[in-house]
Write an enzyme that holds these catalytic residues in place. Structure first.
Site, short mmCIF file in Angstrom:
data_model
loop_
_atom_site.label_atom_id
_atom_site.label_comp_id
_atom_site.label_asym_id
_atom_site.label_seq_id
_atom_site.Cartn_x
_atom_site.Cartn_y
_atom_site.Cartn_z
N HIS A 161 47.61 37.40 32.01
CA HIS A 161 46.92 36.12 31.81
C HIS A 161 46.14 36.10 30.49
O HIS A 161 45.85 35.04 29.96
CB HIS A 161 45.91 35.86 32.94
N CYS A 168 46.24 42.56 31.23
CA CYS A 168 46.57 41.56 32.25
C CYS A 168 47.35 40.47 31.52
O CYS A 168 46.96 40.06 30.42
CB CYS A 168 45.30 40.97 32.86
N ASP A 180 54.66 37.14 38.88
CA ASP A 180 53.23 37.33 38.63
C ASP A 180 52.50 36.55 39.73
O ASP A 180 53.11 35.83 40.51
CB ASP A 180 52.86 36.78 37.24
N SER A 181 51.17 36.67 39.73
CA SER A 181 50.39 35.88 40.68
C SER A 181 50.33 34.41 40.26
O SER A 181 50.13 33.53 41.08
CB SER A 181 48.97 36.45 40.77
N GLU A 232 43.51 30.02 35.24
CA GLU A 232 44.22 29.20 36.23
C GLU A 232 43.54 27.82 36.40
O GLU A 232 44.18 26.87 36.79
CB GLU A 232 44.31 29.94 37.57
N CYS A 247 53.09 41.50 35.91
CA CYS A 247 51.76 41.62 36.48
C CYS A 247 51.33 43.08 36.38
O CYS A 247 51.91 43.94 37.05
CB CYS A 247 51.81 41.16 37.94
N1 DGL Z 1 48.49 38.55 35.64
C1 DGL Z 1 48.31 39.62 36.54
C2 DGL Z 1 48.05 40.94 35.88
O1 DGL Z 1 48.60 41.17 34.82
C3 DGL Z 1 47.53 39.34 37.80
C4 DGL Z 1 46.21 38.72 37.63
C5 DGL Z 1 45.53 38.35 38.94
O2 DGL Z 1 46.11 37.63 39.74
O3 DGL Z 1 44.38 38.82 39.15
O4 DGL Z 1 47.38 41.80 36.38
#
Ligand code: DGL
Length: 287
Positions: free
Chosen positions: A196, A194, A22-23, A162, A85
């Site tokens: 996150h 997402c 993931d990011s 974050e 992600c």
């Molecule tokens: N967690 C990721 C997703 O599901 C990436 C979020 C990001 O870095 O913008 O899209």
């Protein structure tokens, strides 16, 4: 080859880790599910924190970043990849599957399959890139053409997670704004588009009426991973190795932030991802 040699090779294949990326800390919601549903698997978790957020980047950037990560993962001898992600899934999964010769699983299809069983007025909160790609709408309508889908891009959520501003009143304010159009449409189901966003579930649940169901695709991509492992005969029956946590940015920051979701402070390695010229991709995909 003798039977004994075949068994040794099979055992080696089973023991290889699953690569998860993931990011940032979003993919920990997928990691948590992997621990729950597949406790015997060894895992390498990579967070590309030097380049987050992904959700406001172009498709070309996302594709290039994910190629670099997958080449690195192949060097670590992973047996399969789970894209933790949604943005990478929405913008790059089909190309990555053509370019790399290993199973690559994404969240969107398993999430969509489950969501259509839950409701018919589906809201998706996602990064701007995922929302604009319409990936969730397409996946849902292909399975259930009568479903109604509303997607909202939420650019501020990933930076807020974050920065560990989960309980900041500003986060609630922003969430209210993102959820307003979905409430107006009287959705019956909310999909976390997402990885996150489940970290924000205490805030989001508070803002939505109790009859709205939440779908976390993490649960379903891991169920799909278990099926895939059985299909290729590579489910690990041995004890797993400790998870390797790797980042492209600051290891201390990731370790500190992750504690609340992992329940322990992980040892985090900083890694250097290969920068890849497109021409060299062919040799990697044929490994
Ligand atoms: N967690 C990721 C997703 O599901 C990436 C979020 C990001 O870095 O913008 O899209």
């Amino acid at each position: 080859m003798s039977n004994e040699q075949i068994l040794t090779l099979k055992a080696e294949a089973q023991r290889r880790p699953i690569g998860v990326f993931d990011s940032g800390v979003g993919g920990l919601t997928v990691l948590r599910e992997l621990y729950r549903q597949l406790p015997n698997e060894s895992i390498i978790y990579l967070a590309d924190t030097a380049r987050l957020p992904y959700g406001t980047r172009s498709a070309a950037e996302i594709l290039q970043f994910s190629r670099e990560i997958i080449i690195w993962m192949v060097q670590q001898q992973v047996k399969m990849l789970v894209l933790a992600c949604n943005t990478t899934d929405a913008l790059a999964l089909s190309t990555l599957r053509e370019e790399f010769n290993l199973p690559i699983l994404g969240l969107i299809l398993p999430g969509a399959r489950f969501a259509v069983q839950k409701g018919s007025r589906l809201g998706v909160i996602a990064t701007p890139a995922t929302a604009a790609s319409n990936a969730y709408r397409h996946a849902i309508l292909e399975i259930e053409p009568t479903a109604e889908v509303w997607q909202v891009g939420c650019p501020e959520f990933v930076p807020l997670v974050e920065q560990n501003r989960l309980y900041d009143p500003y986060t609630t304010e922003v969430a209210q704004q993102y959820l307003a159009p979905l409430l107006e449409q009287r959705i019956d189901t909310l999909i976390y588009g997402c990885t996150h966003y489940p970290h924000l579930s205490p805030v989001l649940r508070e803002l939505l009426p109790v009859h709205i169901q939440f779908v976390d695709p993490a649960e379903h991509v891991v169920a799909a991973t278990a099926q895939e492992l059985d299909l290729i005969g590579e489910r690990n029956t041995f004890s797993p190795l400790p998870t390797r946590f790797c980042v492209s940015g600051c290891p201390q920051q990731f370790a500190k932030l992750s504690l609340q979701w992992l329940g322990f402070t992980p040892a985090v390695e900083k890694v250097c991802l290969p920068s890849v010229a497109l021409a060299s991709l062919e040799s990697h995909s044929n490994q």
